[in-house]
Design an enzyme around this catalytic site. Structure first.
Site, PDB file in Angstrom:
ATOM      1  CD  GLU A 101     -26.009  82.206 -86.181  1.00  0.00           C
ATOM      2  OE1 GLU A 101     -27.207  81.965 -85.956  1.00  0.00           O
ATOM      3  OE2 GLU A 101     -25.134  81.335 -86.113  1.00  0.00           O
TER       4      GLU A 101
ATOM      5  CD  GLU B 237     -22.867  81.022 -82.354  1.00  0.00           C
ATOM      6  OE1 GLU B 237     -23.576  80.072 -82.761  1.00  0.00           O
ATOM      7  OE2 GLU B 237     -23.329  82.140 -82.048  1.00  0.00           O
TER       8      GLU B 237
END
Ligand code: FCB
Length: 448
Positions: A155, A344
């Site tokens: 991320e 995720e």
């Protein structure tokens, strides 16, 4: 709905969120947790789920759930306690762990940077990209012969946003210019680490991006422009350079305007050193952003929606599996030839054990079922999706939010470390056993 052969059904965690301290080096997050008010409830991750000690139990849970893949991270501050030299004992630990996964028939998906960099390091420094590559090299030296799937960075946008723009995550910097620079160095780190990984045959290297589809709040031209601007800021600024298209011109102009200067830290050759090195794209998907135009500087947009009575997790995030389906289909059309993996996806549902000792988290079951169905629809529409890794295997240290939000398929009692498979975990086990076919929702008593 048919998932391809070899589709990886799994779940994920990260080192800092589950391991506990147990002799690792000082991390930027240890420093950050000591700042008064930085972490909700004043907690830290010195113990977390104690997985550094209880890892055999974790592998047993993974086996019990029938997971075909497990995403975990090697702790950067454990492997390189002072940031420069690898500690062989840390690598021994991860080697044992990977071997135990492989013995259980579980495909390891290894993340290198899930935010726990050694204290004193910062992505504001260009040299951190090289330090990261040398850490990647030390881990790969030990494990690339048995780990296929490698995630370099987790991320980049969230690192830049929370760590350097808003100061809500380690290292706690709040400066827009530093954030844009840090984001660039994170991407350079991906490129440098991917090159190191590719020295090993058979490795699949990619980054995991937090992708938030951006929709306009209304049909007005201004809201459409707001959605496009937000999409550039959150998604395209990372996606495009990683997948070889270089930085998007509109967002680059936005940054130059907002910062009042050129992005001098993007040197000639940098974009070429970032792109063309991803064997797959990891996607962390939680929710979408509904955007409206706003006069505010430096961002002429704001998150407003969704309006109305939509389903939400306990953290207030809209539950929208359709946006995941469309995201996957859109990515597969825009970047054909790049395999996708859901690295995720999950939600906060605070259910705790009840009188019968079980955790009846029916909303997580519905969330899981509907998002897996959305992935299946994308696969049916031709998207090359290789796996679905639910976040998270177990409840854990949720960064600045401490231990309040519970994302796990497995409940963790933090006082005792005791793990209890939630109903959602039992449900997932059945779904996996059926190759992704959602089991009918039986009465909750029937689980387990
Ligand atoms: C992602 C992080 C992960 C966890 C989930 C809820 O942003 O990668 O560690 O915090 O959100």
């Amino acid at each position: 709905m048919s998932f391809p052969d070899g589709f990886l059904w799994g779940a994920g965690t990260s080192a800092y969120q589950i391991e506990g301290h147990h002799g690792r080096g000082e991390s930027v997050w240890d420093e950050f947790c000591r700042r008064p008010g930085a972490v909700e409830g004043g907690g830290d991750a010195s113990r977390a789920c104690d997985s550094f000690l209880r890892w055999r139990e974790d592998v047993e849970l993974i086996r019990e759930l029938g997971l075909g893949a497990y995403r975990f991270s090697t702790g950067w501050s454990r492997v390189m306690p002072e940031g420069t030299r690898a500690d062989p004992r840390a690598l021994d630990h991860y080697e044992r762990f990977v071997d135990a996964l492989l013995d259980a028939g579980v495909e390891p998906v290894l993340t290198l940077n899930h935010w726990d960099m050694p204290a004193g390091m910062s992505w504001a420094e260009r040299s951190t990209a090289h330090a990261f590559a040398s850490y990647a090299g030390a881990v790969a030296e030990r494990l690339a012969d048995r780990v296929t799937w490698w995630i370099t960075q987790n991320e980049p946008w969230i690192i830049a946003l929370l760590g350097y723009q808003l100061g809500l995550h380690a290292p706690g910097v709040a400066d827009l210019g530093t954030a844009v620079k840090a984001g660039h160095h994170v991407l350079l780190g991906h490129g440098a680490a991917a090159d190191v990984l590719h020295a090993h045959a058979g490795v699949m290297a990619g980054a995991a991006l937090s992708l938030f589809p951006c929709d306009p709040a209304t049909g007005s031209e201004a809201d459409w422009a707001a959605a496009a601007g937000s999409d550039g800021y959150v998604n395209r600024w990372y996606l495009d350079p990683l997948l070889g298209d270089g930085y998007p011109a509109d967002t680059r102009e936005h940054w130059e305007r907002a910062l009042g200067h050129d992005l001098a830290f993007v040197l000639d050759g940098d974009e070429a050193a970032i792109g063309g090195r991803s064997d797959f794209l990891g996607i962390n998907y939680y929710t979408r952003r509904v955007m409206a135009a706003a006069p505010a500087d430096p961002f002429p947009w704001r998150v407003v929606g969704p309006s109305g009575d939509v389903a939400r997790t306990d953290e207030g995030w809209e539950i929208n599996p359709g946006a995941l389906r469309d995201l996957l289909i859109g990515l597969s059309r825009r970047f054909p030839g790049t395999p996708l993996m859901i690295t995720e996806n999950g939600g906060v549902f605070g259910d705790a054990p009840t009188h019968d000792g079980r955790v009846h988290d029916t909303r997580r079951i519905a969330y899981l079922r509907d998002h897996v169905a959305a992935v299946g629809e994308a696969v049916d529409a031709g998207a090359d999706v290789r796996g679905y890794l639910h976040w998270s295997l177990m409840d854990n240290f949720e960064w600045a939010l401490g231990y309040r939000p519970r994302f796990g398929l497995v409940h963790v009692d933090y006082a005792t470390g005791v793990r209890t498979i939630k109903d959602s975990g039992h449900y997932y086990a059945r779904l996996i056993a059926g190759g992704g076919t959602a089991p009918a929702l039986p009465r909750i008593e029937a689980f387990g």
